[in-house]
Design a protein around this motif. Sequence first.
Motif, PDB file in Angstrom:
ATOM      1  N   LEU A   1       0.834  -1.209   0.000  1.00 23.32           N
ATOM      2  CA  LEU A   1       0.000   0.000   0.000  1.00 23.32           C
ATOM      3  C   LEU A   1       0.868   1.259   0.000  1.00 23.32           C
ATOM      4  O   LEU A   1       0.606   2.214  -0.747  1.00 23.32           O
ATOM      5  N   LEU A   2       1.913   1.264   0.830  1.00 21.52           N
ATOM      6  CA  LEU A   2       2.794   2.441   0.893  1.00 21.52           C
ATOM      7  C   LEU A   2       3.567   2.632  -0.408  1.00 21.52           C
ATOM      8  O   LEU A   2       3.767   3.761  -0.854  1.00 21.52           O
TER       9      LEU A   2
ATOM     10  N   LEU B   1       3.479   5.876  -3.107  1.00 21.83           N
ATOM     11  CA  LEU B   1       4.687   6.513  -3.646  1.00 21.83           C
ATOM     12  C   LEU B   1       4.796   6.361  -5.160  1.00 21.83           C
ATOM     13  O   LEU B   1       5.581   7.067  -5.793  1.00 21.83           O
ATOM     14  N   GLY B   2       4.055   5.426  -5.749  1.00 25.98           N
ATOM     15  CA  GLY B   2       4.251   5.096  -7.156  1.00 25.98           C
ATOM     16  C   GLY B   2       5.543   4.337  -7.367  1.00 25.98           C
ATOM     17  O   GLY B   2       6.191   4.474  -8.408  1.00 25.98           O
ATOM     18  N   ALA B   3       5.932   3.529  -6.394  1.00 24.81           N
ATOM     19  CA  ALA B   3       7.209   2.813  -6.418  1.00 24.81           C
ATOM     20  C   ALA B   3       6.987   1.381  -6.897  1.00 24.81           C
ATOM     21  O   ALA B   3       6.506   0.539  -6.136  1.00 24.81           O
TER      22      ALA B   3
ATOM     23  N   GLY C   1       2.709  12.572   3.344  1.00 27.40           N
ATOM     24  CA  GLY C   1       2.329  13.457   2.247  1.00 27.40           C
ATOM     25  C   GLY C   1       1.711  12.705   1.082  1.00 27.40           C
ATOM     26  O   GLY C   1       0.662  13.106   0.546  1.00 27.40           O
ATOM     27  N   VAL C   2       2.331  11.598   0.667  1.00 32.00           N
ATOM     28  CA  VAL C   2       1.807  10.879  -0.505  1.00 32.00           C
ATOM     29  C   VAL C   2       0.529  10.113  -0.180  1.00 32.00           C
ATOM     30  O   VAL C   2      -0.286   9.859  -1.076  1.00 32.00           O
TER      31      VAL C   2
ATOM     32  N   PRO D   1      -2.042  10.058  -3.258  1.00 30.70           N
ATOM     33  CA  PRO D   1      -1.269   8.912  -3.737  1.00 30.70           C
ATOM     34  C   PRO D   1      -1.086   8.906  -5.250  1.00 30.70           C
ATOM     35  O   PRO D   1      -1.939   9.389  -5.998  1.00 30.70           O
ATOM     36  N   VAL D   2       0.032   8.336  -5.674  1.00 25.26           N
ATOM     37  CA  VAL D   2       0.313   8.206  -7.106  1.00 25.26           C
ATOM     38  C   VAL D   2      -0.602   7.160  -7.730  1.00 25.26           C
ATOM     39  O   VAL D   2      -1.176   7.369  -8.794  1.00 25.26           O
TER      40      VAL D   2
END
Length: 232
Positions: free
Chosen positions: A40-41, A45-47, A143-144, A148-149
């Motif tokens: 989820l995290l 981040l879009g990671a 912040g993200v 979210p991305v």
Amino acid sequence: MNEHYLLLWLEGPLQSWGHDSRFGRRDTLPFPTMSGVCGLLCAALGAGGEQRELLASLTQGEWYVRALARHDLPPSAPLRDFHMVGSGYDESDPWQLLLIPKTNEGKKPVGGGTKMTYRYYLQDQAFAVIVALEETLAKRLAGVLADPVWTLSLGRKSCAPTELIGQGVYADRQQALAHCDALMQEKNRHLHFEVICGAAPENGEVLTLNDVPLQFGTDKRYRDRQVTLVYA
């Protein structure tokens, strides 16, 4: 490391946190897995890809989970959802043919391509997750999570959250717990059980989980950890 505490609030009509599932039966644990929350995290981040360094940073500190039940209703039993997978495809179409389940050798299974699967979901649950992180990373994640991305979900993509997941960054664990207590009161919920990192058999039930992500991407890798479930 200058640790700060990121508070996550995971609430929705359905959640599913798979741990040891197989194709035909997709179970869920009664609480969020570390790998699921890390996913989820990463989505926030879009990671994408392996993300080994990021996962090492996310998993090296303390993790603490509270399962929160409603005052007005008893906890619901998991929902079982029945799926037929691989039916209705046209085998003459190369793209549709790819969607039909195959054997390990890539051949059509005996009895056709249609398979039955059962998927399990937690109903009307809420969890508070407190993660100890380096201050800069904790504030970046806060912040993200607000913007979210990628779309965020509670385990599976079909499980949408109904509350803001990021609930702030706190200088110490007690501040995070105090905010959690305020949210519990606001939402008319009480502590059902807590999940503590490490084995403490004198306090509750000890579980060994293979849910600490070392690497995401196509070649996912995990390691074990022990947690203790302590019921209120």
